[in-house]
Each structure stands twice: as C-alpha cells, then as structure tokens.
Design a protein around this motif. Sequence first.
Motif, short mmCIF file in Angstrom:
data_model
loop_
_atom_site.label_atom_id
_atom_site.label_comp_id
_atom_site.label_asym_id
_atom_site.label_seq_id
_atom_site.Cartn_x
_atom_site.Cartn_y
_atom_site.Cartn_z
N ILE A 94 -30.22 15.33 32.30
CA ILE A 94 -30.33 14.02 32.93
C ILE A 94 -31.16 14.13 34.21
O ILE A 94 -31.99 13.30 34.52
CB ILE A 94 -28.94 13.45 33.23
CG1 ILE A 94 -28.18 13.19 31.92
CG2 ILE A 94 -29.02 12.15 34.02
CD1 ILE A 94 -26.77 12.71 32.11
N GLU A 95 -30.92 15.19 34.95
CA GLU A 95 -31.68 15.45 36.17
C GLU A 95 -32.10 16.92 36.16
O GLU A 95 -31.32 17.79 35.76
CB GLU A 95 -30.81 15.17 37.41
CG GLU A 95 -30.44 13.70 37.60
CD GLU A 95 -31.60 12.88 38.11
OE1 GLU A 95 -32.58 13.48 38.57
OE2 GLU A 95 -31.53 11.65 38.04
N ASP A 96 -33.34 17.19 36.56
CA ASP A 96 -33.78 18.58 36.64
C ASP A 96 -33.06 19.31 37.77
O ASP A 96 -32.83 20.51 37.68
CB ASP A 96 -35.30 18.64 36.87
CG ASP A 96 -36.06 18.19 35.64
OD1 ASP A 96 -35.49 18.30 34.53
OD2 ASP A 96 -37.19 17.72 35.78
N PRO A 226 -22.77 9.50 38.54
CA PRO A 226 -22.97 10.06 39.88
C PRO A 226 -24.41 10.24 40.30
O PRO A 226 -24.73 10.15 41.49
CB PRO A 226 -22.25 11.42 39.80
CG PRO A 226 -21.21 11.22 38.77
CD PRO A 226 -21.83 10.31 37.74
N ASN A 227 -25.31 10.48 39.35
CA ASN A 227 -26.72 10.65 39.73
C ASN A 227 -27.36 9.34 40.18
O ASN A 227 -28.34 9.34 40.92
CB ASN A 227 -27.51 11.26 38.57
CG ASN A 227 -27.49 10.40 37.33
OD1 ASN A 227 -26.46 9.82 36.98
ND2 ASN A 227 -28.61 10.29 36.65
N LYS A 228 -26.78 8.20 39.74
CA LYS A 228 -27.32 6.90 40.14
C LYS A 228 -26.46 6.22 41.21
O LYS A 228 -26.96 5.36 41.94
CB LYS A 228 -27.42 5.99 38.92
CG LYS A 228 -28.42 6.48 37.89
CD LYS A 228 -28.51 5.53 36.70
CE LYS A 228 -29.51 6.02 35.68
NZ LYS A 228 -29.57 5.12 34.49
N PRO A 230 -24.00 7.96 43.72
CA PRO A 230 -23.27 9.13 44.23
C PRO A 230 -22.04 8.79 45.06
O PRO A 230 -21.12 9.60 45.13
CB PRO A 230 -24.33 9.86 45.06
CG PRO A 230 -25.37 8.84 45.37
CD PRO A 230 -25.40 7.90 44.22
N SER A 231 -21.99 7.60 45.66
CA SER A 231 -20.82 7.28 46.49
C SER A 231 -19.59 6.97 45.65
O SER A 231 -18.49 6.84 46.18
CB SER A 231 -21.13 6.10 47.42
OG SER A 231 -21.50 4.95 46.70
N LEU A 232 -19.75 6.87 44.32
CA LEU A 232 -18.60 6.72 43.42
C LEU A 232 -18.30 8.01 42.65
O LEU A 232 -17.42 8.02 41.78
CB LEU A 232 -18.84 5.59 42.42
CG LEU A 232 -18.53 4.17 42.90
CD1 LEU A 232 -18.95 3.15 41.84
CD2 LEU A 232 -17.06 4.00 43.25
N ALA A 233 -19.00 9.08 42.97
CA ALA A 233 -18.77 10.34 42.27
C ALA A 233 -17.34 10.82 42.49
O ALA A 233 -16.83 10.82 43.62
CB ALA A 233 -19.75 11.40 42.76
N GLY A 234 -16.68 11.22 41.43
CA GLY A 234 -15.32 11.72 41.54
C GLY A 234 -14.27 10.63 41.70
O GLY A 234 -13.09 10.93 41.88
N PRO A 280 -18.99 16.56 35.31
CA PRO A 280 -20.00 15.98 34.42
C PRO A 280 -20.41 14.58 34.87
O PRO A 280 -19.66 13.90 35.58
CB PRO A 280 -19.30 15.92 33.06
CG PRO A 280 -18.14 16.86 33.18
CD PRO A 280 -17.73 16.83 34.62
N GLN A 281 -21.58 14.13 34.43
CA GLN A 281 -22.07 12.81 34.82
C GLN A 281 -21.15 11.68 34.35
O GLN A 281 -21.02 10.66 35.01
CB GLN A 281 -23.48 12.59 34.26
CG GLN A 281 -24.55 13.45 34.89
CD GLN A 281 -24.94 12.98 36.29
OE1 GLN A 281 -24.39 12.04 36.81
NE2 GLN A 281 -25.88 13.67 36.91
N TYR A 282 -20.54 11.85 33.19
CA TYR A 282 -19.72 10.77 32.63
C TYR A 282 -18.23 11.01 32.82
O TYR A 282 -17.41 10.46 32.08
CB TYR A 282 -20.07 10.55 31.16
CG TYR A 282 -21.43 9.92 30.99
CD1 TYR A 282 -21.59 8.54 31.08
CD2 TYR A 282 -22.56 10.69 30.78
CE1 TYR A 282 -22.84 7.95 30.96
CE2 TYR A 282 -23.82 10.12 30.66
CZ TYR A 282 -23.95 8.74 30.74
OH TYR A 282 -25.20 8.17 30.63
#
Length: 379
Positions: A94-96, A226-228, A230-234, A280-282
């Motif tokens: 998804i991201e390098d 999270p890649n789009k 990030p403030s909601l990651a986790g 993971p992203q999802y």
Amino acid sequence: MSSMEKVESGGDIQDKPSSSMESGTIEATITTANTSANTTPNTSANTTANTNEEDASQLDASAPVDHSSVNTRESTKPTPDSSDSRWLGKGQPIEDVRPLAEMSVGRNSHEYNMTHKRRGLGLIIAYDHFGIYGPPPKRPCARHDAKITKEAFKSLGFEIEEYWNLDKRNFLLVLEQASKQDHSDRDALAVVFMSHGGLDKGTNKEFIWTYDTKVDTSELWKNFTPNKCPSLAGKPKLFFIQACRGEETDKGVQLKRPRGLLVSTDSYVPRDKEEDYVIPQYADMLFMWASYPGMYAFKSSNHGINGSVFLHFLSKVFQEYGPYSDLASMLLRVTREVAIQYESFVPHDRILDQNKQIPYTVSTLMRKIFFFSRKPTAV
C-alpha cells in the motif's frame, strides 16, 4: 439498502527451507579428504584400508564440526515467509515506506483507550429520496431512523454530523474531509449509513446508492486506514450500514425447546505500557450490516419499530446498555434481538412474508471497547 462482502486474499503461509554455510564447509572438507585418499598408492587391501582410516582421522582432526553450534545459529535465523499470491505476481505494498502514527494504546492492552478529551466524530449519512437515476422507492422511515440513531450515538458521547441525500461527489467529499480532520484527541470514529443497496451479479460486488448513482460499499471506509488518516491509527473505527445486500430471503428454521446455556464473562486485565509496535492497515475496524450477504434488510411499522429493524434494535441496545457494557456484547445482543424477535409481516407477498433477518458483522478490532465505566451485567 446495502453493504459489502468480506474478501480475503492471499494463500496459506509457508516456510521456505534455508541452507547453512556450515554444511557447505563440511562438504568442501570431505571432498578434499577423498581427493587425498584417492592419490594414495593402492598396493594392497590392507594398505587401502589403513590409508582411508588415516584420512578419516585427519578429517576429524582438521575440520571439527560443532553440531550444537550449527543448530543454534539456524534456530535464531528467521526463515522468510511466503504467500501463494506472491507467486502470482500480486502483493504490491500500500505504501513503499511504512507511515508513522502516534500510539494511542499499549500493544498488549485488552481495551482501547476511551479516555481522550472527546469521544469522536459520529457521521450519519441518510437518504429518504433519490434522483432520477436512483432506485425508485423512497425511504419514508429514514427520518425516524436518523432520529433514534442520533440519540443513541449521542448517548455514547459521539459528536454527530448529519448529512442527507448527498450525490456521489458530495458523498465522497464528506468522507474524505472527515478523514483529513485531526482526530488526535478523539477516542474513535462512528459512521452510520442508511440507503438502498444490493449486489452486482456481474462483479459479485456489493454497492450502496447515493442520490444519483451507486458506489462500492468500501467507499465508506477506504479513507480511514492509518496511511490516510494517521490520527485514527490504533483507534476503533465503526461502520453501521442499513441497506439491502441482495434479493434473497430467509424463512428461518423452527427450533424445538432450547436447552439451558451456560454464561461466562471475561475478567478485566489492566492496561500496560509497551514498546512501539506495528499494526496492519485494516486493523481496528468494525463493519456491521443490517442483514446477511445477499439478503433483504426489512423495515417495519409493527411492535413499536416504525422504521428499519436493524437500526431500531441497535439504538435500543446502545441506549440501554451503553453506559456499562462493552461494544462486542452489545452487538451480540443486537444480532440476537433482530434474529429472534423480528419476523416480516407482508401478508400480500408470499415471498417477503414471514422472513427472518440477522445482522452481519465483520471485525478487525483487537481489543474491547467500553464507552463508560463498567458494572457487572448480563447483556
């Protein structure tokens, strides 16, 4: 009325065998020793035997092998993982570069951190009529559904933003703008969507209707990884979808008298702090649809429902149990009440009459969610 199907990609994870540098060294030493033995004059059988014995003793003395050391090194060296899909040319990242985000909860915590300054954004996107390209039926129950849903999520502490009859462009814009907000001081995100939906039999993909056209159901959550965002990651990201998922019906099964069931509860384990970790992203997402894939989602004006069956019970349970129960237990109750208490009443339509409905949940949540303090209770 709609939703999405759970898609799993990839194959079984397999380990690849690894080679050892030590085994290569051993093989080279043995080859040299055999060459030396072959150059010894073979004058007699005894001479040959003695020569071979001498060579073997020289091999043991000159190239001692510490097998315990070899095994130790091999056991600590990780073996590369593999996936069947990788051999098919798939698996693009998804991201390098792995994005960074602030940790909101310890890696081994059993509960999400629900103690930020604000509970979180609650998006309600509802439709009660459609444009000329949309599906014909209007949704007169939508105003009632939105009202009870708004009350339920406000009771959980969410800050509600309500949108009506958005066309595709504005529907996507609202979701994109929500993902670009700063959610750093928020616990979670909740999105409730009410419209028509269905299953595209050509692509086998589920869709939902906006005012002017249909879109993939995944548009609801694709901006909040999270890649789009990030403030909601986790943090938990919750999506509730009132929409049909197809045109199938469920007549149910008649059960005999049920036997008693044992009930158990999990004990609370205190939160601990840990080092940085990767998710993971999802991860940390929950999707709950009004019905099983391919099935209708019903509305009713009987037994005090006055709208969508799913949203009626979801709102009822949240308001009743939200102050002290965890989310998973509440959603189990919602599923149970919809499945057991409701049966469609459409006497003029044999296909739609006397059908059952059951909500469908897909979750990548990793922890429990308590919106408020806990008290012992049966949900």
